[in-house]
Design a protein around this motif. Sequence first.
Motif, mmCIF file in Angstrom:
data_model
loop_
_atom_site.group_PDB
_atom_site.id
_atom_site.type_symbol
_atom_site.label_atom_id
_atom_site.label_comp_id
_atom_site.label_asym_id
_atom_site.label_seq_id
_atom_site.Cartn_x
_atom_site.Cartn_y
_atom_site.Cartn_z
ATOM 1 N N LEU A 1 0.830 -1.200 0.000
ATOM 2 C CA LEU A 1 0.000 0.000 0.000
ATOM 3 C C LEU A 1 0.864 1.250 0.000
ATOM 4 O O LEU A 1 0.620 2.198 -0.745
ATOM 5 C CB LEU A 1 -0.929 -0.011 1.211
ATOM 6 C CG LEU A 1 -1.917 1.145 1.332
ATOM 7 C CD1 LEU A 1 -2.864 1.162 0.136
ATOM 8 C CD2 LEU A 1 -2.713 1.045 2.628
ATOM 9 N N ILE B 1 1.180 4.179 -2.893
ATOM 10 C CA ILE B 1 1.025 5.612 -2.648
ATOM 11 C C ILE B 1 2.189 6.397 -3.224
ATOM 12 O O ILE B 1 2.040 7.509 -3.728
ATOM 13 C CB ILE B 1 0.890 5.876 -1.134
ATOM 14 C CG1 ILE B 1 -0.419 5.280 -0.611
ATOM 15 C CG2 ILE B 1 0.939 7.364 -0.820
ATOM 16 C CD1 ILE B 1 -0.576 5.376 0.892
ATOM 17 N N TYR C 1 -5.549 -0.412 -8.637
ATOM 18 C CA TYR C 1 -6.031 -0.453 -7.262
ATOM 19 C C TYR C 1 -5.252 -1.485 -6.458
ATOM 20 O O TYR C 1 -4.590 -2.369 -7.004
ATOM 21 C CB TYR C 1 -7.535 -0.765 -7.178
ATOM 22 C CG TYR C 1 -7.979 -2.038 -7.857
ATOM 23 C CD1 TYR C 1 -7.818 -3.292 -7.250
ATOM 24 C CD2 TYR C 1 -8.588 -2.000 -9.102
ATOM 25 C CE1 TYR C 1 -8.242 -4.448 -7.871
ATOM 26 C CE2 TYR C 1 -9.021 -3.163 -9.732
ATOM 27 C CZ TYR C 1 -8.851 -4.381 -9.112
ATOM 28 O OH TYR C 1 -9.269 -5.531 -9.726
ATOM 29 N N PHE D 1 -9.964 -1.956 3.285
ATOM 30 C CA PHE D 1 -9.257 -0.702 3.039
ATOM 31 C C PHE D 1 -8.454 -0.846 1.758
ATOM 32 O O PHE D 1 -8.109 -1.971 1.346
ATOM 33 C CB PHE D 1 -8.348 -0.321 4.218
ATOM 34 C CG PHE D 1 -7.225 -1.298 4.480
ATOM 35 C CD1 PHE D 1 -5.988 -1.138 3.882
ATOM 36 C CD2 PHE D 1 -7.429 -2.380 5.327
ATOM 37 C CE1 PHE D 1 -4.959 -2.036 4.136
ATOM 38 C CE2 PHE D 1 -6.409 -3.287 5.582
ATOM 39 C CZ PHE D 1 -5.166 -3.113 4.984
ATOM 40 N N LEU E 1 -6.505 1.567 -1.840
ATOM 41 C CA LEU E 1 -6.110 2.795 -2.524
ATOM 42 C C LEU E 1 -6.261 2.608 -4.018
ATOM 43 O O LEU E 1 -5.945 1.539 -4.559
ATOM 44 C CB LEU E 1 -4.660 3.148 -2.186
ATOM 45 C CG LEU E 1 -4.092 4.425 -2.803
ATOM 46 C CD1 LEU E 1 -4.722 5.655 -2.153
ATOM 47 C CD2 LEU E 1 -2.581 4.474 -2.650
ATOM 48 N N SER F 1 -5.983 10.754 -5.843
ATOM 49 C CA SER F 1 -6.110 9.367 -5.403
ATOM 50 C C SER F 1 -7.220 9.248 -4.366
ATOM 51 O O SER F 1 -7.597 10.224 -3.714
ATOM 52 C CB SER F 1 -4.788 8.873 -4.802
ATOM 53 O OG SER F 1 -3.765 8.861 -5.776
ATOM 54 N N ARG F 2 -7.715 8.027 -4.205
ATOM 55 C CA ARG F 2 -8.787 7.733 -3.241
ATOM 56 C C ARG F 2 -8.318 6.659 -2.274
ATOM 57 O O ARG F 2 -8.065 5.518 -2.660
ATOM 58 C CB ARG F 2 -10.045 7.275 -3.981
ATOM 59 C CG ARG F 2 -11.146 6.693 -3.098
ATOM 60 C CD ARG F 2 -12.297 6.189 -3.953
ATOM 61 N NE ARG F 2 -13.349 5.554 -3.170
ATOM 62 C CZ ARG F 2 -13.568 4.240 -3.097
ATOM 63 N NH1 ARG F 2 -12.784 3.424 -3.776
ATOM 64 N NH2 ARG F 2 -14.547 3.748 -2.364
ATOM 65 N N LEU F 3 -8.170 7.032 -1.001
ATOM 66 C CA LEU F 3 -7.849 6.095 0.061
ATOM 67 C C LEU F 3 -9.146 5.804 0.810
ATOM 68 O O LEU F 3 -9.793 6.728 1.306
ATOM 69 C CB LEU F 3 -6.801 6.688 0.999
ATOM 70 C CG LEU F 3 -6.399 5.852 2.219
ATOM 71 C CD1 LEU F 3 -5.690 4.577 1.789
ATOM 72 C CD2 LEU F 3 -5.510 6.673 3.153
ATOM 73 N N ASN G 1 -14.005 7.828 2.401
ATOM 74 C CA ASN G 1 -12.930 8.052 1.431
ATOM 75 C C ASN G 1 -12.177 9.345 1.733
ATOM 76 O O ASN G 1 -12.797 10.369 2.030
ATOM 77 C CB ASN G 1 -13.500 8.151 0.018
ATOM 78 C CG ASN G 1 -14.461 7.025 -0.305
ATOM 79 O OD1 ASN G 1 -14.080 5.864 -0.319
ATOM 80 N ND2 ASN G 1 -15.721 7.366 -0.539
ATOM 81 N N HIS H 1 -9.646 11.813 -0.281
ATOM 82 C CA HIS H 1 -9.122 12.124 -1.612
ATOM 83 C C HIS H 1 -7.954 13.108 -1.479
ATOM 84 O O HIS H 1 -8.063 14.096 -0.753
ATOM 85 C CB HIS H 1 -10.214 12.740 -2.488
ATOM 86 C CG HIS H 1 -11.452 11.903 -2.592
ATOM 87 N ND1 HIS H 1 -11.666 11.004 -3.608
ATOM 88 C CD2 HIS H 1 -12.551 11.822 -1.796
ATOM 89 C CE1 HIS H 1 -12.833 10.409 -3.437
ATOM 90 N NE2 HIS H 1 -13.391 10.896 -2.342
#
Length: 415
Positions: free
Chosen positions: A12, A16, A101, A115, A117, A150-152, A171, A173
């Motif tokens: 993860l 990132i 993803y 969870f 990303l 990005s979307r976590l 989420n 962002h």
Amino acid sequence: MIKNIVVSLSLLVTFISVAQDNTASPYSFYGIGEFKFKGAVENRTMGGVAVFKDSLQINFLNPASYANLKTTSFTVSGSQNYTTLQSQNEKEKAQRTSLDYLAVGIPLGKSTAAFGLMPYSSVGYKIRNTFTDEEGFFRNKIATGSGGVSRLFFGYGYRLTSELSLGLDINYHFGTIETSSLEYITGIQFGTRELNNSRVTGFSTNLGLMYNKKITEKNSIFTSLTYSPESKFTVENSTLISTVNLTNLSVNESEDEFVSTNKLTNPSKLSLGLGFGNMRKLAVGTQLTFTQSSDFGNRFEDINNVTYKNGTKVGVGGFYIPKQLSYSNYWNRVTYRAGMNFENTGMVINNEEIKDYGINFGLGLPLTGTLSNINIGFEYGSRGTNKANLIRENYFNVLISLSLSDKWFVKSKYN
């Protein structure tokens, strides 16, 4: 178990740290870029349909689906994109490779936590425009852009009954978009350069519900509902304007910097799904999504050739498994998926609506002796138009994902 968690978290962090420049679309110039979130490979290869109950693979499009997971699931995906960009007079080709993803789902009895990303939007373009102005000067303008948002996400799904489950995604962002433009007149040594940097942050939520009911001995009806309320993103903009020497692109005069902060609406979204079939054999479904994109806008307020209206998307697709428990023929255990989709993005440029058409198909390849699988998918479609000085994009995407499923929280016993 601890080793698996450490590996997942390490991947993860690696994800990132990777800059996402995974589009070559000139339409990513607008808003916060081209929206990339389309769900897992399993859903994308069925036209975006995400209504079916799955106990092994994570369905990002509806958080209620997490509750159906029976084993801890880890999934990662990447894609290769080939695009042909065509105007009325010219044609160009581009290709991009991207990570799509990375996610983990962990069952907790009747509930499941998840969870992950993924890219939410991407910017990646290089546009050159030449024209003669009213005074007869031949002007050139070169615009480039990169980056994205990005979307976590952190999700939770709860199984109320064997037929009904609820879920929630929270989420975060985040991302940075960098754009630049250089404008000059042919034959003149100096030009004007504008550098823009936009830092985007914000939270959003996604609510989900899934219900399935067995109506015959083998077949069931599947329904899905998701709703994402409207949210606000904070956009911190900085603009640097300077006069440059075109010989070596050095700054000829002092630079002027402008800084501003504004709010950008992330539109609400409602999605409805309906399916029918047998999860062990054959099932088909449809997904309809409404987006309140008329509330959307651009990072900068000086873009006047684009407006937004409400968007719609419809997808139809399904899967077929010849014989799920076949021991003699591997290809009988493969999941064959196909679908198609149509989307009116809600973006209107030069009075032309930007639409997207696509067909999809794929394979779910089981890894012998495990609950895991490799998913391969293909997308072919067209977006935009070459009318009104715009660009038509014909794209072909190759998708691949690895989905690992295992029981992490099992205590070993020794005789």
